[in-house]
Enzyme design. Structure first.
Site, PDB file in Angstrom:
ATOM      1  N   LYS A 115       5.846  -8.361 -15.145  1.00  0.00           N
ATOM      2  CA  LYS A 115       5.144  -9.652 -15.293  1.00  0.00           C
ATOM      3  C   LYS A 115       5.031 -10.047 -16.748  1.00  0.00           C
ATOM      4  O   LYS A 115       5.260 -11.191 -17.119  1.00  0.00           O
ATOM      5  CB  LYS A 115       3.731  -9.547 -14.700  1.00  0.00           C
ATOM      6  CG  LYS A 115       3.706  -9.880 -13.244  1.00  0.00           C
ATOM      7  CD  LYS A 115       2.446 -10.617 -12.841  1.00  0.00           C
ATOM      8  CE  LYS A 115       2.619 -11.017 -11.381  1.00  0.00           C
ATOM      9  NZ  LYS A 115       1.451 -11.049 -10.601  1.00  0.00           N
ATOM     10  N   LYS A 214      14.118  -6.357  -3.225  1.00  0.00           N
ATOM     11  CA  LYS A 214      13.551  -5.846  -1.988  1.00  0.00           C
ATOM     12  C   LYS A 214      13.007  -7.010  -1.153  1.00  0.00           C
ATOM     13  O   LYS A 214      12.661  -8.062  -1.691  1.00  0.00           O
ATOM     14  CB  LYS A 214      12.434  -4.841  -2.298  1.00  0.00           C
ATOM     15  CG  LYS A 214      11.232  -5.460  -2.983  1.00  0.00           C
ATOM     16  CD  LYS A 214      10.090  -4.467  -3.156  1.00  0.00           C
ATOM     17  CE  LYS A 214       8.924  -5.178  -3.844  1.00  0.00           C
ATOM     18  NZ  LYS A 214       7.776  -4.358  -4.133  1.00  0.00           N
ATOM     19  N   LYS A 217       6.683  -9.778   0.832  1.00  0.00           N
ATOM     20  CA  LYS A 217       5.798 -10.785   1.405  1.00  0.00           C
ATOM     21  C   LYS A 217       5.579 -11.924   0.440  1.00  0.00           C
ATOM     22  O   LYS A 217       5.209 -13.003   0.827  1.00  0.00           O
ATOM     23  CB  LYS A 217       4.418 -10.145   1.704  1.00  0.00           C
ATOM     24  CG  LYS A 217       4.350  -9.481   3.050  1.00  0.00           C
ATOM     25  CD  LYS A 217       2.940  -8.956   3.334  1.00  0.00           C
ATOM     26  CE  LYS A 217       2.580  -7.785   2.449  1.00  0.00           C
ATOM     27  NZ  LYS A 217       1.465  -6.966   2.974  1.00  0.00           N
TER      28      LYS A 217
HETATM   29  P1  TYM Z   1       2.180  -3.188  -0.012  1.00  0.00           P
HETATM   30  O1  TYM Z   1       1.082  -3.847   0.749  1.00  0.00           O
HETATM   31  O2  TYM Z   1       2.952  -4.016  -0.971  1.00  0.00           O
HETATM   32  O3  TYM Z   1       3.218  -2.541   0.996  1.00  0.00           O
HETATM   33  C1  TYM Z   1       2.825  -1.664   2.030  1.00  0.00           C
HETATM   34  C2  TYM Z   1       3.901  -0.619   2.258  1.00  0.00           C
HETATM   35  O4  TYM Z   1       5.147  -1.238   2.582  1.00  0.00           O
HETATM   36  C3  TYM Z   1       6.179  -0.704   1.755  1.00  0.00           C
HETATM   37  N1  TYM Z   1       7.202  -1.749   1.525  1.00  0.00           N
HETATM   38  C4  TYM Z   1       8.518  -1.578   1.713  1.00  0.00           C
HETATM   39  N2  TYM Z   1       9.242  -0.527   2.139  1.00  0.00           N
HETATM   40  C5  TYM Z   1      10.570  -0.676   2.243  1.00  0.00           C
HETATM   41  N3  TYM Z   1      11.229  -1.831   1.949  1.00  0.00           N
HETATM   42  C6  TYM Z   1      10.545  -2.923   1.513  1.00  0.00           C
HETATM   43  N4  TYM Z   1      11.210  -4.058   1.253  1.00  0.00           N
HETATM   44  C7  TYM Z   1       9.126  -2.827   1.375  1.00  0.00           C
HETATM   45  N5  TYM Z   1       8.158  -3.683   0.993  1.00  0.00           N
HETATM   46  C8  TYM Z   1       6.981  -3.011   1.085  1.00  0.00           C
HETATM   47  C9  TYM Z   1       5.459  -0.306   0.472  1.00  0.00           C
HETATM   48  O5  TYM Z   1       6.174   0.661  -0.259  1.00  0.00           O
HETATM   49  C10 TYM Z   1       4.147   0.235   1.000  1.00  0.00           C
HETATM   50  O6  TYM Z   1       4.285   1.594   1.396  1.00  0.00           O
HETATM   51  N6  TYM Z   1      -0.125  -0.673  -3.669  1.00  0.00           N
HETATM   52  C11 TYM Z   1       0.217  -0.618  -2.266  1.00  0.00           C
HETATM   53  C12 TYM Z   1      -0.978  -0.468  -1.350  1.00  0.00           C
HETATM   54  C13 TYM Z   1      -1.843   0.702  -1.632  1.00  0.00           C
HETATM   55  C14 TYM Z   1      -1.561   2.067  -1.359  1.00  0.00           C
HETATM   56  C15 TYM Z   1      -2.705   2.794  -1.774  1.00  0.00           C
HETATM   57  C16 TYM Z   1      -0.470   2.730  -0.781  1.00  0.00           C
HETATM   58  C17 TYM Z   1      -3.096   0.660  -2.213  1.00  0.00           C
HETATM   59  N7  TYM Z   1      -3.607   1.909  -2.290  1.00  0.00           N
HETATM   60  C18 TYM Z   1      -2.778   4.194  -1.650  1.00  0.00           C
HETATM   61  C19 TYM Z   1      -0.549   4.139  -0.665  1.00  0.00           C
HETATM   62  C20 TYM Z   1      -1.672   4.836  -1.089  1.00  0.00           C
HETATM   63  C21 TYM Z   1       0.918  -1.921  -1.904  1.00  0.00           C
HETATM   64  O7  TYM Z   1       0.772  -2.925  -2.561  1.00  0.00           O
HETATM   65  O8  TYM Z   1       1.625  -1.871  -0.735  1.00  0.00           O
END
Ligand code: TYM
Length: 350
Positions: A115, A214, A217
């Site tokens: 960013k 990737k 959302k």
């Molecule tokens: P988030 O909400 O962006 O995504 C949730 C999960 O989906 C996976 N993901 C993907 N996997 C494969 N291909 C893709 N295109 C793709 N897009 C998303 C992400 O890797 C994730 O596993 N920071 C985290 C949320 C979080 C978290 C945590 C995760 C907060 N605290 C503690 C694990 C442990 C996040 O923004 O995920």
């Protein structure tokens, strides 16, 4: 004993990347648990606030996300499901960990660096001056985002964290902070064990429109992703517009044929009766070509999502049940989190 923890932001309906990179794997892990294992899944509203959110929309989306998680097969008897914002302990531990985190380390986190670089290059090339809303997109919450994520994980003393590839760097920081905390506050004892990440085979589902990115959302192009709640016609249309190539013979080659391989990988992850090569063969038997590949992928996606969509609709209508799940989940999570915090408060000298 395994303690599994993972999180997902409540912003919007999960897309296929979330489903294949995370949700589907969560269900597998849940169902293969042994009696002594524990599993926690958190819908992380506090993380969502690092980018601007509209209150009414966030309020709707957090419940929709809970419904989606239950619809895909997460069962509240086997897994503790809760809203992060119901748990002030996450913030308390995040602060204590923040005091163990060097700014330099956070500066190197790719989300932040990306960013920052984008804004700097825009302003240097004279294309734009940084507006105040852009500057506030570089907020303190976003900068410290990975520290809160580490707190989420360590609060439950998680041993395993299933995530997609984009979260690996954050997991490295969580391991680092576990060790730093132990050194500073636990006289070198292993109070927090560094958590391991579990990466799914579909760790990076690609955008349908740009196979160097990737699926996400937050991308502005809605045709780049398939949502779990998309109508069948929308799914077919998005797949038709997916970037592939014009070679007749379909083959799985993730380096040279990224778009084609992305679709094959999606098929193999949703329907495990064949691997990605096997799906390529099937498409070739039916005449091959990108059109056939997209049609086969559509069949596979629709077959899988039909049941999920019905369940999402059904559960969304039962607000009383959703509220009960969230209440019970928070109560169970609180018990575990408070135990950790009592010990942590003691260790730091409070
Ligand atoms: P988030 O909400 O962006 O995504 C949730 C999960 O989906 C996976 N993901 C993907 N996997 C494969 N291909 C893709 N295109 C793709 N897009 C998303 C992400 O890797 C994730 O596993 N920071 C985290 C949320 C979080 C978290 C945590 C995760 C907060 N605290 C503690 C694990 C442990 C996040 O923004 O995920």
């Amino acid at each position: 004993k395994r303690v599994i923890f993972s999180g997902i932001q409540p912003t919007g309906v999960p897309q296929l990347g979330n489903y294949l990179g995370a949700l589907q794997n969560w269900v597998k892990l849940q169902d293969s648990q042994r009696a002594q294992d524990e599993m926690y899944l958190s819908i992380v509203g506090l993380h969502a606030l690092t980018v601007p959110q509209k209150a009414a929309q966030l309020r709707q989306e957090k419940w929709d996300m809970l419904a989606a998680i239950l619809a895909i097969g997460i069962h509240p008897d086997k897994t503790v499901v809760f809203f992060q914002e119901d748990m002030p302990q996450h913030l308390e531990l995040a602060w204590i960990l923040a005091c163990c985190t060097s700014m330099g380390k956070l500066n190197r986190m790719t989300t932040w660096k990306g960013k920052l670089a984008a804004l700097q290059s825009a302003s240097e090339s004279g294309e734009a001056t940084i507006t105040s809303s852009e500057a506030s997109s570089l907020n303190l919450g976003l900068f410290s985002y990975p520290v809160l994520q580490a707190a989420d994980i360590l609060l439950y003393k998680a041993t395993h964290v299933p995530v997609g590839e984009d979260q690996v760097q954050h997991l490295e920081l969580a391991r680092d902070l576990a060790e730093t905390f132990n050194r500073h506050h636990a006289t070198g004892q292993r109070y927090f064990a560094p958590p391991a990440h579990l990466i799914t085979p579909t760790k990076r589902v690609l955008s349908l429109r740009d196979a160097t990115q990737k699926m996400s959302k937050s991308s502005t192009d809605i045709n780049s992703r398939i949502l779990l709640t998309d109508e069948p016609e929308a799914i077919r249309k998005k797949l038709k517009g997916a970037v592939t190539d014009s070679e007749r013979r379909i083959s799985f080659d993730p380096e040279a044929r990224r778009g084609v391989s992305n679709l094959l990988r999606i098929c193999a992850a949703l329907d495990e009766s064949r691997d990605a090569h096997g799906w390529a063969e099937l498409v070739n038997e039916r005449g091959g070509g990108s059109g056939m590949l997209k049609s086969v992928t559509g069949d596979v996606v629709l077959a899988k999502l039909e049941g999920v969509q019905k369940e999402i609709k059904r559960i969304k209508g039962d607000k009383a049940y959703l509220e009960k799940v969230a209440r019970d989940g928070a109560a169970r999570a609180r018990e575990r989190a408070e135990r950790t915090m009592r010990e942590v408060r003691e260790m730091v000298g409070f």
